[in-house]
Scaffold this motif. Structure first.
Motif, mmCIF file in Angstrom:
data_model
loop_
_atom_site.group_PDB
_atom_site.id
_atom_site.type_symbol
_atom_site.label_atom_id
_atom_site.label_comp_id
_atom_site.label_asym_id
_atom_site.label_seq_id
_atom_site.Cartn_x
_atom_site.Cartn_y
_atom_site.Cartn_z
ATOM 1 N N UNK A 17 0.824 -1.216 0.000
ATOM 2 C CA UNK A 17 0.000 0.000 0.000
ATOM 3 C C UNK A 17 0.859 1.268 0.000
ATOM 4 N N UNK A 18 1.864 1.316 0.859
ATOM 5 C CA UNK A 18 2.721 2.511 0.949
ATOM 6 C C UNK A 18 3.566 2.693 -0.310
ATOM 7 N N UNK A 19 4.204 1.639 -0.759
ATOM 8 C CA UNK A 19 5.064 1.700 -1.949
ATOM 9 C C UNK A 19 4.264 2.082 -3.187
ATOM 10 N N UNK A 20 3.161 1.385 -3.396
ATOM 11 C CA UNK A 20 2.303 1.653 -4.550
ATOM 12 C C UNK A 20 1.685 3.041 -4.441
ATOM 13 N N UNK A 21 1.322 3.423 -3.215
ATOM 14 C CA UNK A 21 0.731 4.740 -2.977
ATOM 15 C C UNK A 21 1.636 5.879 -3.418
ATOM 16 N N UNK A 22 2.914 5.786 -3.101
ATOM 17 C CA UNK A 22 3.881 6.828 -3.478
ATOM 18 C C UNK A 22 3.989 6.925 -5.004
ATOM 19 N N UNK A 23 4.125 5.786 -5.662
ATOM 20 C CA UNK A 23 4.257 5.759 -7.133
ATOM 21 C C UNK A 23 2.979 6.275 -7.790
ATOM 22 N N UNK A 24 1.830 5.831 -7.298
ATOM 23 C CA UNK A 24 0.534 6.261 -7.828
ATOM 24 C C UNK A 24 0.364 7.773 -7.681
ATOM 25 N N UNK A 25 0.732 8.304 -6.514
ATOM 26 C CA UNK A 25 0.631 9.747 -6.273
ATOM 27 C C UNK A 25 1.495 10.527 -7.269
ATOM 28 N N UNK A 26 2.693 10.036 -7.524
ATOM 29 C CA UNK A 26 3.586 10.708 -8.488
ATOM 30 C C UNK A 26 2.967 10.730 -9.878
ATOM 31 N N UNK A 27 2.442 9.589 -10.305
ATOM 32 C CA UNK A 27 1.854 9.474 -11.642
ATOM 33 C C UNK A 27 0.634 10.381 -11.802
ATOM 34 N N UNK A 28 -0.202 10.455 -10.755
ATOM 35 C CA UNK A 28 -1.433 11.249 -10.819
ATOM 36 C C UNK A 28 -1.220 12.720 -10.470
ATOM 37 N N UNK A 29 -0.035 13.046 -9.925
ATOM 38 C CA UNK A 29 0.216 14.410 -9.468
ATOM 39 C C UNK A 29 -0.539 14.705 -8.177
ATOM 40 N N UNK A 30 -0.728 13.671 -7.360
ATOM 41 C CA UNK A 30 -1.430 13.787 -6.080
ATOM 42 C C UNK A 30 -0.424 13.880 -4.941
ATOM 43 N N UNK A 31 -0.913 14.274 -3.767
ATOM 44 C CA UNK A 31 -0.101 14.207 -2.555
ATOM 45 C C UNK A 31 -0.198 12.762 -2.050
ATOM 46 N N UNK A 157 3.009 -2.589 -12.804
ATOM 47 C CA UNK A 157 1.803 -3.221 -13.352
ATOM 48 C C UNK A 157 0.588 -2.977 -12.437
ATOM 49 N N UNK A 158 0.813 -3.055 -11.121
ATOM 50 C CA UNK A 158 -0.273 -2.796 -10.160
ATOM 51 C C UNK A 158 -0.762 -1.355 -10.303
ATOM 52 N N UNK A 159 0.178 -0.418 -10.358
ATOM 53 C CA UNK A 159 -0.178 0.998 -10.504
ATOM 54 C C UNK A 159 -0.949 1.219 -11.805
ATOM 55 N N UNK A 160 -0.496 0.609 -12.892
ATOM 56 C CA UNK A 160 -1.192 0.742 -14.181
ATOM 57 C C UNK A 160 -2.608 0.183 -14.117
ATOM 58 N N UNK A 161 -2.788 -0.934 -13.398
ATOM 59 C CA UNK A 161 -4.124 -1.509 -13.219
ATOM 60 C C UNK A 161 -5.039 -0.519 -12.485
ATOM 61 N N UNK A 162 -4.505 0.109 -11.424
ATOM 62 C CA UNK A 162 -5.292 1.063 -10.640
ATOM 63 C C UNK A 162 -5.693 2.260 -11.513
ATOM 64 N N UNK A 163 -4.708 2.819 -12.217
ATOM 65 C CA UNK A 163 -4.972 3.967 -13.082
ATOM 66 C C UNK A 163 -6.030 3.602 -14.121
ATOM 67 N N UNK A 164 -5.912 2.418 -14.711
ATOM 68 C CA UNK A 164 -6.889 1.948 -15.692
ATOM 69 C C UNK A 164 -8.293 1.871 -15.114
ATOM 70 N N UNK A 165 -8.416 1.340 -13.924
ATOM 71 C CA UNK A 165 -9.723 1.238 -13.250
ATOM 72 C C UNK A 165 -10.301 2.609 -12.924
#
Length: 168
Positions: A17-31, A157-165
């Motif tokens: 959750x923490x690792x993916x959260x950081x990467x996801x936030x960067x990709x989306x431009x989120x905090x 791949x997990x981050x891409x799945x989340x973004x896709x959803x």
């Protein structure tokens, strides 16, 4: 699905959750907020020390209160694995964000986790990882807006799945 301001990651300890959260936030431009770190900051103690000194019930009360008081906009929030025991926290997080359950099968989880005590995992006396897993799965599924199966997935791949959803 109605777009909400935040993304809330839930799931067992060790799913990333923490690792993916950081990467996801960067990709989306989120905090990014790691709820476990917020708990440590507010209490001035490590999670494992709160559990050891105050017990599981008290830890869950603290976790519930802290998560129920998170206010954020355009933020990825990584929660602790036991957040789903806090009704107020989950109602609040569901209101302010899209809840994404990161799902991983037990054998893969077991390999990733190693020592549960060192991680500050909420385990009742005599409880095994399998017992905990079986107890929590229905709760994660209950609160999830989106379920992402991480079987054989890299972080990317997990981050891409989340973004896709999220884009659907």
């Amino acid at each position: 699905m109605k777009k909400k301001d935040n993304i809330v990651l839930i799931g067992m300890p060790g799913v990333g959750k923490s690792t993916i959260g950081v990467v996801l936030a960067k990709i989306l431009g989120y905090k990014f907020i790691d709820a476990d770190l917020v708990i440590q900051e507010k209490t001035g103690r490590l999670l494992k020390d709160i559990i050891a000194e105050d017990g599981i019930e008290e830890f869950i009360k603290i976790e519930n209160a802290v998560n129920a008081s998170i206010h954020a906009k355009k933020t990825v929030i990584a929660t602790g694995g036991s957040v789903i025991y806090g009704k107020e926290a989950m109602e609040h997080l569901s209101k302010i964000g899209t809840v994404v359950y990161l799902q991983l099968e037990l054998p893969a989880l077991s390999r990733r986790l190693g020592s549960l005590k060192k991680r500050g995992v909420v385990l009742k006396k005599g409880q095994t990882l399998k017992n905990l897993y079986d107890e929590r799965i229905p709760l994660y599924e209950k609160y999830a807006d989106i379920i992402i199966n991480e079987h054989h997935c890299s972080i990317k791949k997990t981050v891409n799945k989340i973004v896709g959803e999220l884009e659907e």
